[in-house]
Design a protein around this motif. Structure first.
Motif, short mmCIF file in Angstrom:
data_model
loop_
_atom_site.label_atom_id
_atom_site.label_comp_id
_atom_site.label_asym_id
_atom_site.label_seq_id
_atom_site.Cartn_x
_atom_site.Cartn_y
_atom_site.Cartn_z
N ASN A 116 51.20 73.54 47.38
CA ASN A 116 51.56 73.51 48.82
C ASN A 116 50.28 73.35 49.58
O ASN A 116 50.01 72.67 50.56
N TRP A 117 49.53 74.33 49.58
CA TRP A 117 48.01 74.40 50.45
C TRP A 117 47.25 73.02 50.31
O TRP A 117 46.81 72.46 51.23
N ILE A 119 48.38 69.97 49.19
CA ILE A 119 49.01 68.95 49.68
C ILE A 119 48.96 68.90 51.39
O ILE A 119 48.87 67.80 52.14
N ASP A 120 48.83 70.08 51.95
CA ASP A 120 48.72 70.31 53.25
C ASP A 120 47.31 69.77 53.67
O ASP A 120 47.27 69.24 54.82
N LEU A 121 46.52 70.08 52.92
CA LEU A 121 45.32 69.59 53.07
C LEU A 121 45.09 67.99 53.15
O LEU A 121 44.07 67.54 53.74
N PRO A 123 47.24 65.34 53.68
CA PRO A 123 48.81 64.90 54.22
C PRO A 123 49.07 63.37 53.34
O PRO A 123 50.15 63.08 53.19
N LYS A 126 51.14 63.68 50.27
CA LYS A 126 52.51 63.91 50.65
C LYS A 126 53.38 62.73 51.02
O LYS A 126 54.27 62.57 50.58
N TRP A 129 53.98 60.37 47.99
CA TRP A 129 54.29 61.17 46.96
C TRP A 129 55.13 60.47 45.52
O TRP A 129 54.71 60.74 44.59
N SER A 177 37.66 68.55 53.68
CA SER A 177 38.53 69.09 52.88
C SER A 177 37.73 70.10 51.77
O SER A 177 38.19 71.07 51.50
#
Length: 235
Positions: A116-117, A119-121, A123, A126, A129, A177
């Motif tokens: 989750n971390w 993928i948030d970094l 986007p 996501k 996907w 990142s």
């Protein structure tokens, strides 16, 4: 700050070619250590030697106090070292989701949290996907490759030329990142883009003709015009 990885006078051959002729460096926990040098100096071979892809014939590689030179690649990875190769190494026919799942060593809460971390970094991952990895842009492929290496519980990530072939705006994204990842893991970086390397690196080692010739804090190299000109070709 404790030493996580120590490479001690390794020598590596590729076929008949003596590529590394005495490379030494240390990676401190929680830092970004950068290997610098001209093309063909031996930087990529240094990373491949750590991973056991081109095993050294002499010298030692010590990770967390244990010798790992001579171990097969899967066992090196199993010790907690992630690797982002120069060619990114993703599966082009698999979707972003499938690439991430294939890279997973465990399906637990900790891995899910890291997923989750990261993928948030990134986007873009996501957003695409369900898209095949081979159809991503160069920058998105690089993001996917870095995300796969971060996904598992790796205390050290080796990243080879993350800015290669990318547009400046994408290089900035990748740089930011890596800066954020630095808060969570230790990074050994090979990078030709000195602006990027100097912006995120804490410590540097210069490799020239297969040997380590200089090292120090990155801020000292930024000020040393003669060294940059001599070994990096930066005017």
């Amino acid at each position: 700050m404790s030493t996580l990885l120590k490479v001690d006078h390794i020598e590596t051959y590729i076929g008949q070619y003596h590529i590394l002729q005495g490379v030494s460096f240390e990676v401190k926990k929680g830092e970004v250590t950068v290997l610098l040098g001209r093309n063909g100096a031996g930087k990529t071979t240094s990373l491949r030697s750590i991973m056991g892809l081109t095993p050294p014939s002499k010298g030692k590689i010590i990770y967390k106090g244990e010798e790992i030179h001579g171990l097969p690649t899967f066992k090196v990875a199993g010790r907690g070292i992630g690797y982002v190769p120069e060619d990114q190494g993703i599966f082009g026919e698999l979707t972003v989701e499938e690439n991430m799942k294939v890279a997973m060593k465990a399906q637990d809460r900790e891995t899910e949290d890291r997923m989750n971390w990261i993928i948030d970094l990134f986007p873009d991952l996501k957003r695409f996907w369900k898209k095949a990895g081979g159809n991503l842009s160069g920058g998105q492929k690089q993001m996917l490759s870095i995300a796969r290496a971060y996904l598992n519980n790796n205390d050290l990530i080796l990243i080879d030329e993350p800015s290669k072939g990318l547009a400046p705006i994408v290089v900035e994204k990748v740089m930011r990142s890596i800066e954020e990842m630095k808060e969570r893991t230790t990074i050994l970086l090979v990078e030709q883009n000195f602006l990027m390397a100097s912006g995120i690196g804490d410590r540097f080692y210069i490799i020239d003709d297969g040997t380590t010739v200089h090292h120090g804090q990155m801020e000292s190299l930024v000020k040393d015009e003669e060294m940059k000109r001599k070994y990096l070709g930066i005017a």
